[in-house]
Design an enzyme around this catalytic site. Structure first.
Site, mmCIF file in Angstrom:
data_model
loop_
_atom_site.group_PDB
_atom_site.id
_atom_site.type_symbol
_atom_site.label_atom_id
_atom_site.label_comp_id
_atom_site.label_asym_id
_atom_site.label_seq_id
_atom_site.Cartn_x
_atom_site.Cartn_y
_atom_site.Cartn_z
ATOM 1 N N SER A 1 -1.559 -3.961 9.909
ATOM 2 C CA SER A 1 -1.221 -4.912 8.853
ATOM 3 C C SER A 1 0.077 -5.640 9.199
ATOM 4 O O SER A 1 1.032 -5.020 9.698
ATOM 5 C CB SER A 1 -1.018 -4.169 7.539
ATOM 6 O OG SER A 1 -2.175 -3.458 7.206
ATOM 7 N N LYS B 1 -9.658 -2.549 1.420
ATOM 8 C CA LYS B 1 -9.428 -1.395 2.300
ATOM 9 C C LYS B 1 -10.210 -0.169 1.844
ATOM 10 O O LYS B 1 -10.710 0.592 2.658
ATOM 11 C CB LYS B 1 -7.937 -1.079 2.384
ATOM 12 C CG LYS B 1 -7.074 -2.259 2.824
ATOM 13 C CD LYS B 1 -7.460 -2.768 4.190
ATOM 14 C CE LYS B 1 -6.872 -4.110 4.482
ATOM 15 N NZ LYS B 1 -5.868 -4.195 5.502
ATOM 16 N N CYS C 1 0.752 -7.894 11.450
ATOM 17 C CA CYS C 1 1.041 -8.110 12.879
ATOM 18 C C CYS C 1 0.371 -9.375 13.396
ATOM 19 O O CYS C 1 0.161 -9.517 14.610
ATOM 20 C CB CYS C 1 0.591 -6.918 13.704
ATOM 21 S SG CYS C 1 1.613 -5.455 13.470
ATOM 22 N N ASP D 1 -9.353 -9.961 8.719
ATOM 23 C CA ASP D 1 -8.860 -8.609 8.434
ATOM 24 C C ASP D 1 -9.878 -7.494 8.686
ATOM 25 O O ASP D 1 -9.504 -6.422 9.115
ATOM 26 C CB ASP D 1 -8.380 -8.534 6.980
ATOM 27 C CG ASP D 1 -7.531 -7.314 6.679
ATOM 28 O OD1 ASP D 1 -6.711 -6.938 7.532
ATOM 29 O OD2 ASP D 1 -7.688 -6.727 5.589
ATOM 30 N N ARG E 1 0.838 -1.191 0.000
ATOM 31 C CA ARG E 1 0.000 0.000 0.000
ATOM 32 C C ARG E 1 0.876 1.246 0.000
ATOM 33 O O ARG E 1 2.006 1.230 0.479
ATOM 34 C CB ARG E 1 -0.918 0.011 1.223
ATOM 35 C CG ARG E 1 -2.132 -0.909 1.084
ATOM 36 C CD ARG E 1 -3.059 -0.826 2.275
ATOM 37 N NE ARG E 1 -2.443 -1.390 3.467
ATOM 38 C CZ ARG E 1 -1.888 -0.691 4.440
ATOM 39 N NH1 ARG E 1 -1.890 0.632 4.396
ATOM 40 N NH2 ARG E 1 -1.341 -1.301 5.467
ATOM 41 N N ARG F 1 2.097 -12.164 -0.680
ATOM 42 C CA ARG F 1 0.752 -12.488 -0.192
ATOM 43 C C ARG F 1 0.197 -13.738 -0.841
ATOM 44 O O ARG F 1 0.622 -14.142 -1.919
ATOM 45 C CB ARG F 1 -0.187 -11.325 -0.540
ATOM 46 C CG ARG F 1 0.185 -9.992 0.114
ATOM 47 C CD ARG F 1 -0.510 -9.819 1.413
ATOM 48 N NE ARG F 1 -0.015 -8.692 2.210
ATOM 49 C CZ ARG F 1 -0.621 -8.254 3.313
ATOM 50 N NH1 ARG F 1 -1.733 -8.833 3.721
ATOM 51 N NH2 ARG F 1 -0.125 -7.265 4.008
ATOM 52 N N TYR G 1 -1.398 -3.539 -6.881
ATOM 53 C CA TYR G 1 -1.219 -4.254 -5.615
ATOM 54 C C TYR G 1 -2.511 -4.296 -4.795
ATOM 55 O O TYR G 1 -3.246 -3.309 -4.720
ATOM 56 C CB TYR G 1 -0.098 -3.597 -4.783
ATOM 57 C CG TYR G 1 -0.099 -4.145 -3.372
ATOM 58 C CD1 TYR G 1 0.412 -5.414 -3.116
ATOM 59 C CD2 TYR G 1 -0.702 -3.449 -2.326
ATOM 60 C CE1 TYR G 1 0.350 -5.952 -1.842
ATOM 61 C CE2 TYR G 1 -0.769 -3.985 -1.051
ATOM 62 C CZ TYR G 1 -0.247 -5.241 -0.814
ATOM 63 O OH TYR G 1 -0.333 -5.779 0.445
ATOM 64 N N HIS H 1 -10.762 -2.593 11.284
ATOM 65 C CA HIS H 1 -9.648 -3.401 10.781
ATOM 66 C C HIS H 1 -9.388 -4.535 11.781
ATOM 67 O O HIS H 1 -8.386 -4.539 12.491
ATOM 68 C CB HIS H 1 -8.420 -2.490 10.645
ATOM 69 C CG HIS H 1 -7.276 -3.093 9.900
ATOM 70 N ND1 HIS H 1 -5.967 -2.710 10.102
ATOM 71 C CD2 HIS H 1 -7.227 -4.051 8.951
ATOM 72 C CE1 HIS H 1 -5.170 -3.402 9.306
ATOM 73 N NE2 HIS H 1 -5.904 -4.227 8.600
HETATM 74 O O1 SAT Z 1 -2.603 -4.653 1.094
HETATM 75 S S1 SAT Z 1 -3.740 -4.804 1.953
HETATM 76 O O2 SAT Z 1 -4.169 -3.485 2.415
HETATM 77 O O3 SAT Z 1 -4.817 -5.440 1.258
HETATM 78 C C1 SAT Z 1 -3.323 -5.762 3.296
HETATM 79 C C2 SAT Z 1 -2.923 -4.936 4.441
HETATM 80 O O4 SAT Z 1 -2.002 -4.122 4.333
HETATM 81 O O5 SAT Z 1 -3.538 -5.080 5.505
HETATM 82 MN MN MN Z 2 -5.245 -5.504 6.922
#
Ligand code: SAT
Ligand code: MN
Length: 601
Positions: free
Chosen positions: A266, A224, A268, A295, A87, A385, A215, A244
């Protein structure tokens, strides 16, 4: 060139049962086609045939690489542009008419300026490409808590991922036709030029425009962009919460299941906690953890005053590195087939591979497609991922598809804190709990571009995702404390405390159930605790540590608290909350002062 390229059939519209309820959608699709000038428009129905054709096309043009069919049937690797792996928070904007509504927590641009900037980028950008129209539903298709959106994109990789991550295609279109309302998300990968990359949100128009990145969080707009930034704004207007958070169910030996929602930044460990497998002693006693989501959590008060939660997503977009048979066997089980991997390495026989997989194999090719050389770079990108359907998860909760959601007994906030913050503490009440969430701090990770390991305030793990002013967001949280509300208890955890030798003090993973058990004991009023100014810490006899080896340093740091350290922490927290000025709810500032003076006493 004319408004629309010659091959585009202007009659290519969604055909609803009576035609009229989809007029708004058809108009918007025509408008976007006129701006972006694709060669073709494809309405996605979510069928297997459609997906097969897209996969074939992506194998053909190199967007996907097929993985070992024997070991990983129907699984693929995507190698992204090396400059497009996470991100981009500095390029993400919330465009409200009044800048104060976006708050100091967001980058802001005036909506007219942002539309003009984005439309200039989108102008003609789909020439030579296919424009995909993806109707999707966030949440079970028949849930009143769910919300729909439509993403228009020129990326078949996005279509394939959205198919796993959302309820996409014909059923979503039918719901949109019934409701008329949907979030509009426009996306193009453009030229993947970081200098021509923006992720813009228009919460007042329920719209998103994302350009220049392929991405996950920047491009899978249901995730998000919609389910957090736009939904948080919608939720505030409609009296619910878009968070979140993972959602898990913890079943005790008596067969009772309590649901917990937990917010962590994210990368963690949300996915690992959501899929926790208890240690042997707990398993044989009859404990079990059920995964509802890993998530995002949408929750709202039910008729009985409790908060009910759904997972708006249908799949997991999890961090690959560190996922192993030991850390997360459920995730590994999900990844045996039908998965899309992004930016992992591969073995010589084309199996996906990442650091910490610990399966005894060796990588041959790294995530950039070059021969693996540990001196050069890791085999897998740290933010590589996997995308996989939630239904593939052995611990997927049967309640995850319940349209009514699951009742939440406890809310957990947690950050990555090497020092100061103990393993777990409980907030005194809802207002204190909101303060605990609001003052969360965490060290940054590879999920976003920028420095890793820097401590920053990340309230409720929503710093990158709250679609409006944090001060208003905290006020919204406080507003749930009404007469008759049966609110969850609120806790804070820190799995990442380190000792003087720099090593983690708590074993984490499956052993985290010990902490969850204590929380449920607190909810039921059976587990002992010790009150301190920062909240209630577990009485050492109140937490089951059988079979865990902890040094005296570990016991002291995990279960004690450092009054002087916390007094300084609260100075930093007060400064942080002060940045929000007079919009900050007084109740929260007073709560912070109360804690600060108790620490001085
Ligand atoms: O890249 S994402 O936002 O989908 C995953 C994350 O950073 O929590
Ligand atoms: Mn996330």
């Amino acid at each position: 060139m004319n408004a629309i390229s010659k091959d585009v059939d202007r009659t290519d519209i969604a055909k609803g049962s009576d035609g009229s309820r989809l007029a708004k959608l058809n108009e918007w699709v025509a408008e976007v086609a006129a701006l972006t000038r694709p060669d073709r428009i494809q309405w996605c129905d979510g069928s297997d045939a459609e997906n097969d054709a897209l996969i074939a096309q992506m194998l053909d043009d190199g967007t996907l690489v097929k993985l070992n069919e024997q070991t990983h049937p129907n699984s693929y690797l995507h190698r992204s542009d090396p400059d497009d792996v996470a991100r981009v928070e500095h390029l993400t904007f919330v465009c409200t008419s009044d800048q104060d509504d976006a708050g100091p927590n967001n980058h802001w641009m005036a909506p007219t300026e942002a539309h003009a900037k984005m439309d200039a980028l989108f102008e003609g950008c789909m020439a030579g490409r296919t424009m995909y129209v993806i109707p999707y539903c966030m949440g079970p298709i028949d849930s009143p808590l769910s919300r729909c959106g439509v993403e228009i994109t020129d990326s078949p990789y996005v279509v394939a991922n959205m198919r796993i991550m959302t309820r996409m295609g014909a059923p979503a279109l039918a719901r949109i036709e019934k409701e008329g309302a949907f979030v509009k998300g426009l996306h193009s990968t453009g030229e993947l030029d970081p200098d021509r990359r923006f992720i813009m949100h228009f919460p007042e128009e329920l719209a998103i425009k994302s350009f220049g990145s392929g991405y996950g969080g920047n491009a899978l707009l249901g995730k998000k962009c919609h389910a957090l930034r736009i939904a948080s704004h919608q939720a505030r207007n409609e009296g619910w919460l878009a968070e979140h958070m993972l959602i898990l169910g913890i079943e005790n030996p008596q067969g009772e299941t309590h649901y917990i929602a937990a917010a962590f930044p994210s990368a963690c460990g949300k996915t690992n906690l959501a899929m926790l497998i208890p240690p042997e002693g707990y398993r044989s006693a009859g404990w079990k953890v059920w995964t509802v989501g890993d998530d995002i959590c949408w929750m709202r008060p039910g008729q009985d005053g409790r908060l009910y939660a759904i997972n708006p997503e249908a799949g997991f977009f999890g961090v690959a590195p560190g996922t192993s048979e030991k850390s997360n066997p459920n995730a590994l089980a999900c990844l045996q087939r039908d998965a899309i991997f992004t930016n992992v390495g591969v073995t010589a026989d084309n199996q996906p591979w990442w650091e910490g997989l610990d399966d005894g194999q060796q990588p041959a090719i790294d995530w950039r497609g070059e021969p693996y050389d540990p001196a050069k770079r890791p085999a897998a990108h740290p933010n590589s991922r996997f995308t996989v359907s939630a239904k593939a998860c052995p611990s997927y909760s049967p309640e995850a598809e319940n349209p009514a959601g699951v009742p939440i007994s406890a809310i957990v906030f947690g950050g990555r804190r090497a020092s100061l913050v103990p393993l777990v503490f409980e907030a005194r009440d809802w207002t204190h709990g909101v303060l605990v969430g609001a003052s969360m701090g965490s060290e940054t990770t590879a999920a976003a571009t920028g420095a890793v390991g820097v401590m920053r305030r990340d309230p409720m793990a929503m710093k990158p995702f709250c679609g409006y002013n944090f001060a208003d967001y905290f006020a919204h949280w406080l507003s749930f404390d009404t007469p008759g509300a049966k609110l969850p208890k609120i806790f804070h955890v820190n799995w990442f405390r380190k000792g003087d030798d720099g090593k983690f003090l708590w074993p984490g993973f499956g052993d985290n159930i010990r902490v969850l058990e204590w929380m449920i004991g607190r909810v039921k009023g059976t587990a002992p605790a010790v009150d301190t100014p920062i909240g209630a810490l577990p009485a050492i006899e109140g937490i089951n540590l059988d079979g865990v080896e902890l040094s005296s340093e570990a016991r002291e740091k995990l279960f004690g608290y450092d009054r002087g350290g916390w007094a300084s922490e609260f100075e930093a927290i007060s400064d942080y909350l002060g940045e929000y000025g007079p919009r900050m709810p007084q109740r929260l500032s007073e709560e912070a002062e109360r804690t600060a003076s108790a620490l001085q006493a």
